[in-house]
Design a protein around this motif. Structure first.
Motif, PDB file in Angstrom:
ATOM      1  N   ASP A  50      33.612  32.289  17.375  1.00  0.00           N
ATOM      2  CA  ASP A  50      35.158  32.220  17.109  1.00  0.00           C
ATOM      3  C   ASP A  50      36.021  32.420  18.302  1.00  0.00           C
ATOM      4  O   ASP A  50      35.625  32.946  19.391  1.00  0.00           O
ATOM      5  N   VAL A  51      37.148  31.671  18.178  1.00  0.00           N
ATOM      6  CA  VAL A  51      37.954  31.631  19.519  1.00  0.00           C
ATOM      7  C   VAL A  51      39.499  32.163  19.033  1.00  0.00           C
ATOM      8  O   VAL A  51      40.011  31.912  17.878  1.00  0.00           O
ATOM      9  N   ASP A  52      40.300  32.793  20.015  1.00  0.00           N
ATOM     10  CA  ASP A  52      41.573  32.898  19.496  1.00  0.00           C
ATOM     11  C   ASP A  52      42.622  32.162  20.398  1.00  0.00           C
ATOM     12  O   ASP A  52      42.123  31.238  21.277  1.00  0.00           O
ATOM     13  N   TRP A  53      43.988  32.261  20.135  1.00  0.00           N
ATOM     14  CA  TRP A  53      44.868  31.300  20.936  1.00  0.00           C
ATOM     15  C   TRP A  53      44.917  31.380  22.167  1.00  0.00           C
ATOM     16  O   TRP A  53      45.027  30.426  22.787  1.00  0.00           O
ATOM     17  N   ALA A  54      44.393  32.610  23.044  1.00  0.00           N
ATOM     18  CA  ALA A  54      44.340  32.530  24.352  1.00  0.00           C
ATOM     19  C   ALA A  54      43.061  31.777  24.848  1.00  0.00           C
ATOM     20  O   ALA A  54      43.609  31.181  25.927  1.00  0.00           O
ATOM     21  N   ASP A  55      42.175  31.836  24.190  1.00  0.00           N
ATOM     22  CA  ASP A  55      40.733  31.134  24.455  1.00  0.00           C
ATOM     23  C   ASP A  55      41.125  29.674  24.368  1.00  0.00           C
ATOM     24  O   ASP A  55      40.556  28.761  25.230  1.00  0.00           O
ATOM     25  N   LEU A  60      41.723  24.446  26.856  1.00  0.00           N
ATOM     26  CA  LEU A  60      42.486  23.287  27.112  1.00  0.00           C
ATOM     27  C   LEU A  60      43.115  22.965  28.753  1.00  0.00           C
ATOM     28  O   LEU A  60      43.165  22.025  29.046  1.00  0.00           O
ATOM     29  N   THR A  61      43.357  24.296  29.319  1.00  0.00           N
ATOM     30  CA  THR A  61      43.978  23.948  30.694  1.00  0.00           C
ATOM     31  C   THR A  61      42.697  23.944  31.717  1.00  0.00           C
ATOM     32  O   THR A  61      43.098  23.993  33.083  1.00  0.00           O
ATOM     33  N   GLY A  62      41.477  23.915  31.267  1.00  0.00           N
ATOM     34  CA  GLY A  62      40.560  23.813  32.324  1.00  0.00           C
ATOM     35  C   GLY A  62      39.880  25.203  32.673  1.00  0.00           C
ATOM     36  O   GLY A  62      38.825  25.262  33.602  1.00  0.00           O
ATOM     37  N   ASP A  63      40.188  26.518  32.086  1.00  0.00           N
ATOM     38  CA  ASP A  63      39.701  27.768  32.617  1.00  0.00           C
ATOM     39  C   ASP A  63      38.458  27.883  31.646  1.00  0.00           C
ATOM     40  O   ASP A  63      38.655  27.990  30.218  1.00  0.00           O
ATOM     41  N   THR A  64      37.198  27.988  31.949  1.00  0.00           N
ATOM     42  CA  THR A  64      36.038  27.995  31.415  1.00  0.00           C
ATOM     43  C   THR A  64      35.222  29.290  31.855  1.00  0.00           C
ATOM     44  O   THR A  64      34.036  29.127  31.855  1.00  0.00           O
ATOM     45  N   ASP A  65      35.999  30.349  32.119  1.00  0.00           N
ATOM     46  CA  ASP A  65      35.187  31.564  32.735  1.00  0.00           C
ATOM     47  C   ASP A  65      34.305  32.386  31.704  1.00  0.00           C
ATOM     48  O   ASP A  65      33.370  32.660  31.693  1.00  0.00           O
ATOM     49  N   GLY A  66      35.213  32.112  30.297  1.00  0.00           N
ATOM     50  CA  GLY A  66      34.514  33.064  29.272  1.00  0.00           C
ATOM     51  C   GLY A  66      33.734  32.032  28.482  1.00  0.00           C
ATOM     52  O   GLY A  66      33.931  30.931  28.481  1.00  0.00           O
ATOM     53  N   PHE A  67      32.796  32.699  27.531  1.00  0.00           N
ATOM     54  CA  PHE A  67      32.110  31.716  26.725  1.00  0.00           C
ATOM     55  C   PHE A  67      32.971  31.310  25.470  1.00  0.00           C
ATOM     56  O   PHE A  67      32.773  29.968  25.342  1.00  0.00           O
ATOM     57  N   ALA A  68      33.931  31.908  25.026  1.00  0.00           N
ATOM     58  CA  ALA A  68      34.755  31.296  24.052  1.00  0.00           C
ATOM     59  C   ALA A  68      35.667  30.394  24.614  1.00  0.00           C
ATOM     60  O   ALA A  68      35.942  29.129  24.126  1.00  0.00           O
ATOM     61  N   GLN A  69      36.046  30.576  25.824  1.00  0.00           N
ATOM     62  CA  GLN A  69      37.086  29.341  26.642  1.00  0.00           C
ATOM     63  C   GLN A  69      36.032  28.046  26.786  1.00  0.00           C
ATOM     64  O   GLN A  69      36.438  27.050  26.794  1.00  0.00           O
ATOM     65  N   ALA A  70      34.754  28.361  27.389  1.00  0.00           N
ATOM     66  CA  ALA A  70      33.947  27.308  27.781  1.00  0.00           C
ATOM     67  C   ALA A  70      33.593  26.445  26.185  1.00  0.00           C
ATOM     68  O   ALA A  70      33.420  25.298  26.351  1.00  0.00           O
ATOM     69  N   ALA A  71      33.481  27.307  25.172  1.00  0.00           N
ATOM     70  CA  ALA A  71      33.173  26.497  23.674  1.00  0.00           C
ATOM     71  C   ALA A  71      34.467  25.691  23.553  1.00  0.00           C
ATOM     72  O   ALA A  71      34.081  24.504  22.964  1.00  0.00           O
ATOM     73  N   VAL A  72      35.546  26.095  23.781  1.00  0.00           N
ATOM     74  CA  VAL A  72      36.686  25.043  23.439  1.00  0.00           C
ATOM     75  C   VAL A  72      36.836  24.078  24.416  1.00  0.00           C
ATOM     76  O   VAL A  72      36.841  22.800  23.996  1.00  0.00           O
ATOM     77  N   ALA A  73      36.515  24.118  25.663  1.00  0.00           N
ATOM     78  CA  ALA A  73      36.382  23.179  26.573  1.00  0.00           C
ATOM     79  C   ALA A  73      35.376  22.061  26.195  1.00  0.00           C
ATOM     80  O   ALA A  73      35.578  20.862  26.534  1.00  0.00           O
ATOM     81  N   LYS A  74      34.388  22.456  25.733  1.00  0.00           N
ATOM     82  CA  LYS A  74      33.263  21.519  25.199  1.00  0.00           C
ATOM     83  C   LYS A  74      33.600  20.849  23.839  1.00  0.00           C
ATOM     84  O   LYS A  74      33.299  19.669  23.649  1.00  0.00           O
ATOM     85  N   ARG A  75      34.363  21.546  22.721  1.00  0.00           N
ATOM     86  CA  ARG A  75      34.781  20.714  21.825  1.00  0.00           C
ATOM     87  C   ARG A  75      35.826  19.885  22.044  1.00  0.00           C
ATOM     88  O   ARG A  75      35.986  18.763  21.039  1.00  0.00           O
ATOM     89  N   VAL A  76      36.573  19.707  23.073  1.00  0.00           N
ATOM     90  CA  VAL A  76      37.611  18.832  23.394  1.00  0.00           C
ATOM     91  C   VAL A  76      36.911  17.265  23.240  1.00  0.00           C
ATOM     92  O   VAL A  76      37.217  16.449  22.406  1.00  0.00           O
TER      93      VAL A  76
END
Length: 350
Positions: A50-55, A60-76
């Motif tokens: 699960d991800v929230d709007w902040a993640d 989307l802006t390239g910040d992949t420090d957290g697991f959720a943010q990395a998941a979003v970056a991989k889904r693009v």
């Protein structure tokens, strides 16, 4: 190449509600694009984590420090690959149906995907193939050789090329080439796991680099298919009538086939063989808007993209935390459609 088979266009009329007005077709095309945008948004948001709007914003802006943010970056890039692969496979299926006048034509059913897969498997096992561009060139070559072989086999005997003979030749070729792939991979345990996983078909391995490498091939194949769209309409009238109206039948069929093979080969090289997208999507839109390829092509491209993105999302959420490859989802959807198309008598020769 020539064919003596009669035209096998899907019956339309009352079942093609958008056939009459250009405005209605344009509105529905825009609506399809809107559905695609919604599907892409769902693909970025939904998944086993699960991800929230902040993640989402951070990813989307390239910040992949957290697991959720990395998941979003991989889904693009995964979503982008599903879009271009779905569009390419749907247009490929539409063009194959047009040049063979076979409503059951699909790069998976006619053995095109299997030929591309065998070529890639041989390249990996025997020649150390390791780059995406190398996969694509080899896959296009394998798809082209297999297409020519299936067409030749399907043209033999009395009556020339018919949908039934092409379908049987494609099915037999697919089964044979699949066995060859197994024979090539089995003695190589160091590559068998990766090849078998790739053979199922999926978009999980998407990267920006792969997308950029396949882009020129998809662009070239798409432009060739689009340029032949009017010629495909003429081929539907029959070779003799099309030639009488000034259409260069052999050139149109050759260029359209080259475009379709390029799309199928480039897509299969990156995603693996994904079946039934090229069968299901053109059938759906042919019933909806009629048989004009100048409209069918953009509708099929958008529809194929929607189908593959939605299938990928379903594969991610249906059994978390594991994922079901998109090739399995499309097979579950496409198999019944294939059977229904045959049982409803859409193919006169069958």
């Amino acid at each position: 190449m020539s064919t003596t088979a009669p035209a096998t266009r899907t019956p339309v009329g009352p079942a093609a509600p958008l056939q009459r007005t250009r405005r209605a077709r344009g509105a529905w095309l825009l609506a399809s694009v809107a559905v695609l945008v919604v599907a892409c948004a769902a693909s970025v948001v939904l998944g086993s984590r699960d991800v929230d709007w902040a993640d989402i914003w951070a990813g989307l802006t390239g910040d992949t420090d957290g697991f959720a943010q990395a998941a979003v970056a991989k889904r693009v890039p995964r979503t982008a690959l599903a879009v271009v692969a779905g569009a390419a496979l749907a247009v490929c299926g539409l063009v194959l149906q047009g040049i063979t006048r076979n409503p059951l034509a699909d790069p998976g059913i006619l053995g095109v995907n299997a030929g591309a897969s065998l070529a890639v498997a041989v390249g990996i096992a025997w020649f150390g193939l390791s780059t995406a561009t190398g996969y694509i060139w080899v896959a296009i070559l394998g798809a082209a050789v297999t297409s020519l072989f299936v067409w030749t086999i399907g043209s033999l005997g009395r009556g020339g090329t018919t949908p039934l003979k092409l379908t049987l030749a494609g099915a037999a070729t697919t089964a044979t080439l699949t066995s060859f792939i197994t024979a090539v991979v089995l003695p190589r345990p160091d590559i068998s796991e990766n090849v078998v996983s790739w053979q199922i078909g999926g978009v999980g391995g998407a990267t920006d680099d792969k997308l950029w490498q396949m882009a020129p091939f998809l662009l070239a194949g798409g432009l060739l298919c689009a340029w032949c769209s009017r010629g495909l309409d003429m081929l539907g009238l029959g070779d003799e009538l099309a030639a009488g109206l000034g259409e260069q039948v052999a050139r149109t069929r050759l260029l359209a086939a080259l475009g379709a093979v390029t799309l199928a080969g480039a897509t299969t090289a990156v995603t693996g063989p994904v079946a039934f997208v090229g069968l299901v999507v053109p059938h759906f839109f042919r019933i909806l808007i009629g048989v004009d390829h100048r409209w069918l092509m953009p509708f099929s491209a958008v529809g194929g993209a929607v189908l593959l993105v939605v299938a990928d999302v379903l594969g991610r959420v249906v059994a978390p935390p594991s994922e079901v490859d998109v090739g399995i989802i499309t097979a579950i959807v496409g198999g019944p459609v294939f059977i229904a198309a045959v049982r409803r008598g859409r193919v006169r020769e069958l």
